[in-house]
Write an enzyme that holds these catalytic residues in place. Structure first.
Site, short mmCIF file in Angstrom:
data_model
loop_
_atom_site.label_atom_id
_atom_site.label_comp_id
_atom_site.label_asym_id
_atom_site.label_seq_id
_atom_site.Cartn_x
_atom_site.Cartn_y
_atom_site.Cartn_z
N CYS A 226 0.83 -1.20 0.00
CA CYS A 226 0.00 0.00 0.00
C CYS A 226 0.87 1.26 0.00
O CYS A 226 1.82 1.37 0.76
CB CYS A 226 -0.96 0.07 1.17
SG CYS A 226 -2.14 -1.25 1.22
N ARG B 163 4.19 -0.42 -4.63
CA ARG B 163 3.86 -0.87 -3.27
C ARG B 163 2.55 -1.65 -3.22
O ARG B 163 2.25 -2.32 -2.24
CB ARG B 163 3.78 0.32 -2.32
CG ARG B 163 5.07 1.07 -2.16
CD ARG B 163 4.91 2.19 -1.19
NE ARG B 163 4.77 1.69 0.17
CZ ARG B 163 5.77 1.48 1.00
NH1 ARG B 163 7.01 1.71 0.61
NH2 ARG B 163 5.56 1.02 2.21
N TRP C 69 -2.67 -2.82 -1.74
CA TRP C 69 -2.33 -4.25 -1.80
C TRP C 69 -3.24 -4.89 -0.75
O TRP C 69 -3.04 -4.70 0.46
CB TRP C 69 -0.85 -4.45 -1.46
CG TRP C 69 -0.37 -5.86 -1.62
CD1 TRP C 69 0.12 -6.44 -2.75
CD2 TRP C 69 -0.33 -6.87 -0.60
NE1 TRP C 69 0.45 -7.75 -2.50
CE2 TRP C 69 0.20 -8.04 -1.19
CE3 TRP C 69 -0.68 -6.91 0.75
CZ2 TRP C 69 0.37 -9.23 -0.49
CZ3 TRP C 69 -0.50 -8.09 1.45
CH2 TRP C 69 0.02 -9.24 0.83
N ASN D 69 -1.94 2.19 5.53
CA ASN D 69 -1.04 1.07 5.18
C ASN D 69 -0.75 0.34 6.48
O ASN D 69 -0.33 0.96 7.45
CB ASN D 69 0.25 1.64 4.57
CG ASN D 69 1.31 0.58 4.36
OD1 ASN D 69 0.99 -0.61 4.27
ND2 ASN D 69 2.55 1.00 4.28
N GLY D 70 -1.00 -0.96 6.51
CA GLY D 70 -0.79 -1.72 7.74
C GLY D 70 -2.02 -2.56 8.04
O GLY D 70 -2.86 -2.78 7.16
N GLU E 129 17.93 -17.96 -5.39
CA GLU E 129 17.54 -16.61 -5.83
C GLU E 129 17.11 -16.63 -7.31
O GLU E 129 16.13 -15.99 -7.69
CB GLU E 129 18.71 -15.64 -5.59
CG GLU E 129 18.58 -14.27 -6.25
CD GLU E 129 17.39 -13.46 -5.77
OE1 GLU E 129 16.68 -13.88 -4.84
OE2 GLU E 129 17.13 -12.40 -6.37
N LYS F 200 13.50 -15.49 -8.58
CA LYS F 200 13.32 -14.42 -9.56
C LYS F 200 12.43 -14.90 -10.69
O LYS F 200 11.53 -14.21 -11.14
CB LYS F 200 14.71 -14.03 -10.08
CG LYS F 200 14.92 -12.61 -10.38
CD LYS F 200 15.23 -11.72 -9.20
CE LYS F 200 14.28 -11.82 -8.05
NZ LYS F 200 14.68 -11.15 -6.84
N GLU G 284 8.79 -15.39 -9.54
CA GLU G 284 8.19 -14.11 -9.18
C GLU G 284 7.70 -13.33 -10.40
O GLU G 284 6.60 -12.78 -10.38
CB GLU G 284 9.30 -13.26 -8.53
CG GLU G 284 8.98 -12.75 -7.18
CD GLU G 284 10.10 -11.88 -6.62
OE1 GLU G 284 11.26 -11.92 -7.08
OE2 GLU G 284 9.78 -11.15 -5.68
N HIS H 186 18.27 -36.72 -3.85
CA HIS H 186 17.42 -37.08 -2.71
C HIS H 186 15.94 -36.74 -2.96
O HIS H 186 15.17 -36.64 -2.02
CB HIS H 186 17.92 -36.40 -1.45
CG HIS H 186 19.32 -36.79 -1.09
ND1 HIS H 186 19.65 -38.04 -0.63
CD2 HIS H 186 20.50 -36.11 -1.21
CE1 HIS H 186 20.96 -38.11 -0.44
NE2 HIS H 186 21.50 -36.95 -0.78
N LYS I 37 6.21 -4.46 -3.22
CA LYS I 37 7.63 -4.28 -3.00
C LYS I 37 8.03 -4.43 -1.53
O LYS I 37 9.04 -5.05 -1.22
CB LYS I 37 8.03 -2.90 -3.51
CG LYS I 37 9.51 -2.59 -3.43
CD LYS I 37 10.27 -3.34 -4.48
CE LYS I 37 11.76 -3.14 -4.38
NZ LYS I 37 12.48 -4.16 -5.14
O1 M6R Z 1 12.65 -5.16 1.66
P1 M6R Z 1 13.14 -6.53 1.99
O2 M6R Z 1 14.48 -6.83 1.41
O3 M6R Z 1 13.14 -6.81 3.46
O4 M6R Z 1 12.12 -7.51 1.34
C1 M6R Z 1 12.18 -8.90 1.58
C2 M6R Z 1 11.37 -9.65 0.53
O5 M6R Z 1 10.03 -9.29 0.62
C3 M6R Z 1 11.87 -9.37 -0.89
O6 M6R Z 1 13.23 -9.68 -1.01
C4 M6R Z 1 11.07 -10.18 -1.91
O7 M6R Z 1 11.37 -11.54 -1.78
C5 M6R Z 1 11.36 -9.64 -3.31
N1 M6R Z 1 10.16 -9.52 -4.04
C6 M6R Z 1 12.34 -10.46 -4.05
O8 M6R Z 1 12.50 -10.11 -5.37
#
Ligand code: M6R
Length: 615
Positions: free
Chosen positions: A2, A27, A75, A101-102, A486, A490, A493, A509, A610
């Site tokens: 948000c 956001r 969001w 937001n929250g 990672e 990526k 995501e 395994h 984000k």
């Molecule tokens: O702001 P942060 O690094 O604490 O965020 C952590 C995760 O939410 C963030 O890394 C998320 O996994 C990303 N979308 C990865 O691309």
């Protein structure tokens, strides 16, 4: 999670709100809305489901104007994305509007109490209790509006950043914060609020970072602040050094592609800041903290979520190998609930791009209650994490707008490399010659990344062969195991292609059962000479024997891999410890082109936001 923006001043608020909301859309982007106090005395609210463009279109058809307003990109947490659940929310009479937001955790109790008093709710959100509660507290006219806000917030439990406006107070914008980020932008004769600095970067250069439990009253001429009990607070105004262009796309088709390409520059900047001409690492206040702690350190616990957690896994390997300290990595969402037992003199290193991730912050607070010192590695100056750490290491990646983290991740990897070198030196586990050797190798990494970026069209051509697959497996060992995780994250995501990251040695395994002629297996195979290289080649042979389609990230000229893999992304060699900094870029590009070919909205992947400021 948000985005909030607000304006009070002499200009029409609407274009300023929309501009800020565009910059905050990363956001949250399932709906958007504004409330504007119009010259005719009405508090007009306009909301639309979906992207901000839908709201912009609605405002073009039926324009609003006024010198006080609040805007929100959502969001969804409570209540599906719908017009009625979009913010701003208003009280029964439509005199008070709020954006939030929250999560107000006790909203059900507050709501039923208010309903019993006759308040009529329209949405399923937790947020709607706020305007109704303020309305209720103002009913008998005994308290001021700011006192009613403070009283309402004393009753609300949970996390909030709030912007609130009143129909009959046309030149005052209220803001409050507890657990979710909010800043005040201080202009000349006008004031802003926003969830983060880039939203208002081209409007103001001075900001106030609100602290938890503070309420601000913004008038065009200035800002007054108080705690929830009414005690006045002296605003601390800070000058922002970020340039507005840092949050622009600069001709790239997406923010993510721009941010992938910024990595050489980001790493160079960090190296210039932290490595002296003599090749020695200096981390400013973190060096001082480490100097005080190094000798007696028993353990290091690295806390983070998502991508930052994978950076932490990499950091753990370096810290153990070089500084010789037992080290563990834990997820913020697990650590806070696992009743951890930590030895005395445990150092916590918390990693977060945003510095606002709820689980990471809650874990940091728990660790502090256990008397641990905390080093924060973070990309946002003024963030909660940096403010709550004993020592902060700013990763200098600049604003990261693409929801999928790229340049902030590489900056975190580099931060860990520098931290591990410094700690190893302080503990006498590394000599100056080795430090110089390592920092010299680091200095060559930006050029290495550049070489990978030059091959982006080759990576795109490889993606063309695989983007339609349903699944993908990513394998790496030791320093490249976190990079396999990672790379898989990526890919899923942004392209929504299911992808699993695995330690290559674990493949037999279980996941080996998945391998057939349809499964792409992305293998991290650099460098060519290290302890795990032969093991990695054996794992590739196992994939080959089952007809898996191997895509190898391999050293330029690595003949073994050329013979084994269907496709090779050649990358320059460096030492094993730093190979992740180069390899990850190849995987970012691979995920990027998979997503592009699948027609995904790369900068705003579905369901994501984000900054995850709720649990
Ligand atoms: O702001 P942060 O690094 O604490 O965020 C952590 C995760 O939410 C963030 O890394 C998320 O996994 C990303 N979308 C990865 O691309």
């Amino acid at each position: 999670m948000c985005g909030i923006v607000g304006y009070v001043g002499p200009r029409n608020a609407v274009p300023l709100l929309l501009e800020g909301m565009q910059r905050l859309e990363y956001r949250g982007y399932d709906s958007a809305g504004v409330a504007v106090r119009q010259a005719d005395g009405r508090l007009a609210v306009r909301k639309r489901v979906g992207r901000l463009a839908n709201l912009e279109e609605a405002l073009e058809t039926e324009p609003l104007a006024g010198q006080l307003g609040i805007g929100h990109t959502r969001w969804a947490t409570h209540g599906e994305p719908s017009e009625v659940n979009s913010h701003p929310h208003v009280d029964c009479a439509g005199n008070i509007a709020a954006v939030h937001n929250g999560i107000i955790e006790n909203y059900l109790a507050l709501r039923s109490d208010l309903e019993a008093k006759g308040h009529v709710f329209r949405s399923q959100t937790d947020t709607e209790v706020i305007p109704h509660l303020i309305e209720e507290l103002l009913k008998d006219g005994a308290v001021s509006r700011s006192a009613a806000i403070r009283q309402a917030l004393r009753q609300a439990q949970g996390a909030y950043a709030l912007g609130i406006v009143f129909r009959d107070e046309p030149a005052v914008l209220y803001a409050a914060r507890c657990g979710s980020p909010l800043i005040v932008g201080v202009g000349e004769g006008e004031q802003f609020i926003a969830s983060d600095v880039p939203a208002i970067l081209n409007r103001v250069k001075q900001v106030i970072y609100l602290n938890d439990g503070e309420v601000a009253e913004l008038r065009p001429a200035g800002v007054a602040m108080a705690k929830l009990d009414g005690t006045p607070v002296q605003p601390e105004i800070k000058t922002v050094t970020l340039r507005a262009e840092a949050a622009e796309r600069a001709g790239f088709e997406t923010f993510m592609l721009k941010e992938i390409h910024e990595q050489p520059r980001v790493l160079r900047t960090m190296l210039e800041t932290h490595v002296g001409k003599d090749g020695a690492v200096n981390l400013g206040e973190v060096s001082d903290l480490l100097a005080a702690e190094a000798a007696g350190l028993q353990r290091i616990v690295i806390l983070a979520c998502g991508t930052a957690y994978y950076a932490g896994m990499y950091g753990r390997l370096l810290l153990e190998a070089w500084a010789g300290i037992p080290c563990e990595t834990d997820l913020g969402s697990e650590f806070r609930y696992r009743h951890p037992r930590l030895p005395e003199r445990t150092l916590v290193v918390a990693v977060s791009q945003s510095g606002e991730t709820a689980d990471t912050l809650a874990s940091v607070r728990l660790a502090r209650r256990m008397e641990c010192k905390v080093v924060g590695i973070c990309n946002v100056a003024g963030s909660t994490l940096l403010r709550e750490s004993d020592g902060g290491l700013l990763t200098q990646a600049g604003p990261e707008i693409g929801v999928a983290s790229t340049k902030a991740f590489s900056a975190q990897l580099l931060a860990f490399a520098l931290l591990a070198i410094r700690l190893a030196r302080l503990r006498g586990a590394m000599d100056a010659a080795r430090e110089r050797e390592l920092t010299a190798a680091l200095a060559r990494i930006p050029d290495g990344i550049h070489r990978v970026l030059e091959r982006q069209d080759d990576v795109r051509r490889i993606s063309q062969k695989y983007y339609e697959c349903y699944n993908a497996l990513y394998l790496g060992r030791r320093f490249n195991y976190p990079i396999a995780l990672e790379g898989a994250l990526k890919n899923k995501e942004i392209s929504y292609q299911h992808a699993e990251g695995y330690a290559a040695g674990e493949m037999k395994h279980g996941p080996i059962a998945l391998i057939n002629e349809f499964l792409p297996v992305v293998c991290l195979c650099t460098p060519t000479a290290d302890e795990v290289r032969d093991k990695m080649v054996s794992n590739l042979k196992e994939v080959e024997a089952r007809k898996g389609r191997i895509i190898a990230v391999a050293a330029e000229g690595d003949a073994t891999l050329q013979g084994l893999a269907q496709d090779v992304i050649p990358v320059p060699e460096t030492i094993e410890e730093f190979s992740p900094l180069i390899n990850v870029v190849a995987l970012q590009l691979f995920a990027y082109y998979n997503a592009k070919l699948r027609g995904a909205d790369i900068d705003k992947p579905r369901n994501l936001a984000k900054s995850v400021t709720v649990e």
